[in-house]
Scaffold this motif. Structure first.
Motif, PDB file in Angstrom:
ATOM      1  N   ALA A 206       4.578 -20.861  63.176  1.00  0.00           N
ATOM      2  CA  ALA A 206       3.882 -19.655  62.708  1.00  0.00           C
ATOM      3  C   ALA A 206       3.328 -18.923  63.916  1.00  0.00           C
ATOM      4  CB  ALA A 206       2.776 -20.016  61.726  1.00  0.00           C
ATOM      5  N   ALA A 207       2.928 -17.696  63.726  1.00  0.00           N
ATOM      6  CA  ALA A 207       2.403 -16.881  64.818  1.00  0.00           C
ATOM      7  C   ALA A 207       1.061 -17.421  65.313  1.00  0.00           C
ATOM      8  CB  ALA A 207       2.242 -15.435  64.345  1.00  0.00           C
ATOM      9  N   VAL A 208       0.778 -17.179  66.575  1.00  0.00           N
ATOM     10  CA  VAL A 208      -0.513 -17.565  67.148  1.00  0.00           C
ATOM     11  C   VAL A 208      -1.626 -16.900  66.346  1.00  0.00           C
ATOM     12  CG1 VAL A 208      -1.995 -17.419  69.179  1.00  0.00           C
ATOM     13  CG2 VAL A 208       0.454 -17.887  69.450  1.00  0.00           C
ATOM     14  N   GLY A 209      -2.644 -17.690  66.014  1.00  0.00           N
ATOM     15  CA  GLY A 209      -3.773 -17.169  65.249  1.00  0.00           C
ATOM     16  C   GLY A 209      -3.683 -17.402  63.756  1.00  0.00           C
ATOM     17  N   THR A 210      -2.549 -17.930  63.258  1.00  0.00           N
ATOM     18  CA  THR A 210      -2.411 -18.247  61.829  1.00  0.00           C
ATOM     19  C   THR A 210      -3.418 -19.335  61.452  1.00  0.00           C
ATOM     20  OG1 THR A 210      -0.059 -17.697  61.872  1.00  0.00           O
ATOM     21  CG2 THR A 210      -0.839 -19.057  60.048  1.00  0.00           C
ATOM     22  N   PRO A 211      -4.152 -19.178  60.347  1.00  0.00           N
ATOM     23  CA  PRO A 211      -5.178 -20.157  59.965  1.00  0.00           C
ATOM     24  C   PRO A 211      -4.599 -21.529  59.621  1.00  0.00           C
ATOM     25  CG  PRO A 211      -5.515 -18.080  58.810  1.00  0.00           C
ATOM     26  CD  PRO A 211      -4.160 -18.001  59.454  1.00  0.00           C
ATOM     27  N   VAL A 212      -5.346 -22.554  59.980  1.00  0.00           N
ATOM     28  CA  VAL A 212      -5.025 -23.944  59.638  1.00  0.00           C
ATOM     29  C   VAL A 212      -6.131 -24.461  58.729  1.00  0.00           C
ATOM     30  CG1 VAL A 212      -4.660 -26.279  60.533  1.00  0.00           C
ATOM     31  CG2 VAL A 212      -3.841 -24.300  61.837  1.00  0.00           C
ATOM     32  N   PHE A 213      -5.752 -25.150  57.638  1.00  0.00           N
ATOM     33  CA  PHE A 213      -6.720 -25.599  56.644  1.00  0.00           C
ATOM     34  C   PHE A 213      -6.762 -27.128  56.569  1.00  0.00           C
ATOM     35  CE2 PHE A 213      -4.740 -21.595  55.265  1.00  0.00           C
ATOM     36  CZ  PHE A 213      -5.852 -20.755  55.244  1.00  0.00           C
ATOM     37  N   ALA A 214      -7.922 -27.650  56.189  1.00  0.00           N
ATOM     38  CA  ALA A 214      -8.070 -29.092  55.994  1.00  0.00           C
ATOM     39  C   ALA A 214      -7.253 -29.523  54.787  1.00  0.00           C
ATOM     40  CB  ALA A 214      -9.537 -29.448  55.801  1.00  0.00           C
ATOM     41  N   ALA A 215      -6.482 -30.578  54.934  1.00  0.00           N
ATOM     42  CA  ALA A 215      -5.612 -31.049  53.858  1.00  0.00           C
ATOM     43  C   ALA A 215      -6.372 -31.855  52.814  1.00  0.00           C
ATOM     44  CB  ALA A 215      -4.476 -31.887  54.428  1.00  0.00           C
ATOM     45  N   ALA A 216      -7.599 -32.278  53.136  1.00  0.00           N
ATOM     46  CA  ALA A 216      -8.422 -33.037  52.194  1.00  0.00           C
ATOM     47  C   ALA A 216      -9.858 -33.057  52.721  1.00  0.00           C
ATOM     48  CB  ALA A 216      -7.884 -34.457  52.038  1.00  0.00           C
ATOM     49  N   ASP A 217     -10.788 -33.465  51.879  1.00  0.00           N
ATOM     50  CA  ASP A 217     -12.181 -33.591  52.312  1.00  0.00           C
ATOM     51  C   ASP A 217     -12.283 -34.668  53.387  1.00  0.00           C
ATOM     52  OD1 ASP A 217     -12.549 -31.848  50.252  1.00  0.00           O
ATOM     53  OD2 ASP A 217     -13.603 -33.253  48.937  1.00  0.00           O
ATOM     54  N   GLY A 218     -13.208 -34.493  54.321  1.00  0.00           N
ATOM     55  CA  GLY A 218     -13.388 -35.516  55.342  1.00  0.00           C
ATOM     56  C   GLY A 218     -14.401 -35.145  56.394  1.00  0.00           C
ATOM     57  N   ILE A 219     -14.491 -35.993  57.413  1.00  0.00           N
ATOM     58  CA  ILE A 219     -15.407 -35.814  58.542  1.00  0.00           C
ATOM     59  C   ILE A 219     -14.589 -35.614  59.819  1.00  0.00           C
ATOM     60  CG2 ILE A 219     -17.277 -36.808  59.890  1.00  0.00           C
ATOM     61  CD1 ILE A 219     -18.102 -36.246  57.061  1.00  0.00           C
TER      62      ILE A 219
END
Length: 300
Positions: A206-219
């Motif tokens: 993906a292009a630079v700056g595309t958001p990355v999200f947490a795949a599950a709850d965690g620390i």
């Protein structure tokens, strides 16, 4: 008739030998030189013949040694592959029972383990060593069998986790809103070294700056820069489950911070050992990599 007269200072009178005694003496005089030749000359010839390789020109001697080293390396590799296949077969049989999979449902290669060769035999006829091409072909076939066993084990692990108490905390959400590339989990040709290597995660280009999200709850347990992963983020989901997000251009959370599934945690980049902007995503259980595809496709 041949008479041999022996005269010695120690004898009072000359001694005359008969025919048989004379023949025995003559044979002894003939055989003695032959025996001496065998004792002293033959070993030298053997030594010379054994040292023929040492007398060869350096480039020929080096070629012979190089060829033998290649064959030894292939043989060692075959032994290591056989050991790995046997271990995987044993592990997969145990996992199959735990997952409730009936015998015969596993892949064909899984039902024909390498140790079946222990039950073969017969007289040795026209024996000849394997050539270099034969060894290469054997290694390629065994590597393919190993890939199938690895893939099958990943499916078994996913089934067990989906049935376990960990199912509610599984990272089954996509970390980025793009599809992963063909450079997926498993064996591949490394894009930098050109060698066959194991890829322990999925790549999402993906292009630079595309958001990355947490795949599950965690620390968040790590948010740092590394030589291989570049800007790396690790999230602990409990019970040994961990996700990794690599090659980011920037990290938006810090160690010790609690994150929720779907929360924006980083931006895609091309840091570390990378050929272009993408997210390298991993799922690990007690440090061992799992196939993320199994958890994404089971997400409802």
């Amino acid at each position: 008739m041949i008479n041999i007269i022996i005269v010695s200072e120690k004898m009072a009178k000359p001694k005359t030998l008969g025919l048989l005694e004379s023949i025995a003496l003559l044979l002894g005089l003939i055989v003695l030189p032959v025996v001496l030749t065998l004792l002293f000359i033959t070993p030298q010839q053997v030594i010379k013949s054994q040292g023929v390789k040492a007398m060869l020109p350096p480039h020929l001697r080096g070629a012979m040694l190089s060829t033998q080293n290649h064959l030894d390396a292939y043989a060692k590799q075959i032994g290591e592959l056989q050991a790995r296949i046997l271990r995987l077969d044993a592990q997969n049989q145990r996992l199959s029972k735990l997952a409730g999979i009936k015998s015969g449902a596993e892949p064909i290669s899984q039902r024909t383990p390498v140790n079946e060769l222990l039950g073969q035999g017969g007289p040795l006829v026209k024996d000849s060593p394997l050539s270099e091409e034969d060894l290469k072909s054997t290694i390629e076939k065994m590597a393919a069998d190993l890939d199938l066993r690895d893939e099958y084990q990943g499916k078994l692990e996913a089934k067990l986790l989906l049935k376990s108490v960990l199912r509610e905390m599984l990272p089954n959400s996509s970390p980025v809103e793009v599809a992963y590339s063909s450079s997926s989990y498993g064996w591949r040709i490394d894009p930098m070294s050109g060698h066959r290597a194991f890829h322990e995660g999925l790549d999402f280009p993906a292009a630079v700056g595309t958001p990355v999200f947490a795949a599950a709850d965690g620390i968040v347990t790590m948010a740092t820069q590394t030589p291989d992963y570049g800007n790396l983020l690790k999230i602990d989901h409990g019970s040994g489950l961990e996700t990794r997000y690599a090659h980011n251009s920037s990290l938006l959370v810090k160690p010790g911070e609690r994150v929720m599934k779907g929360q924006k945690i980083a931006l895609i980049g091309s840091t570390g050992r990378s050929t272009g902007p993408h997210l390298h995503y991993e799922i690990r259980l007690n440090g061992n990599p799992l196939d993320p595809r199994e958890y994404l496709r089971n997400h409802s």
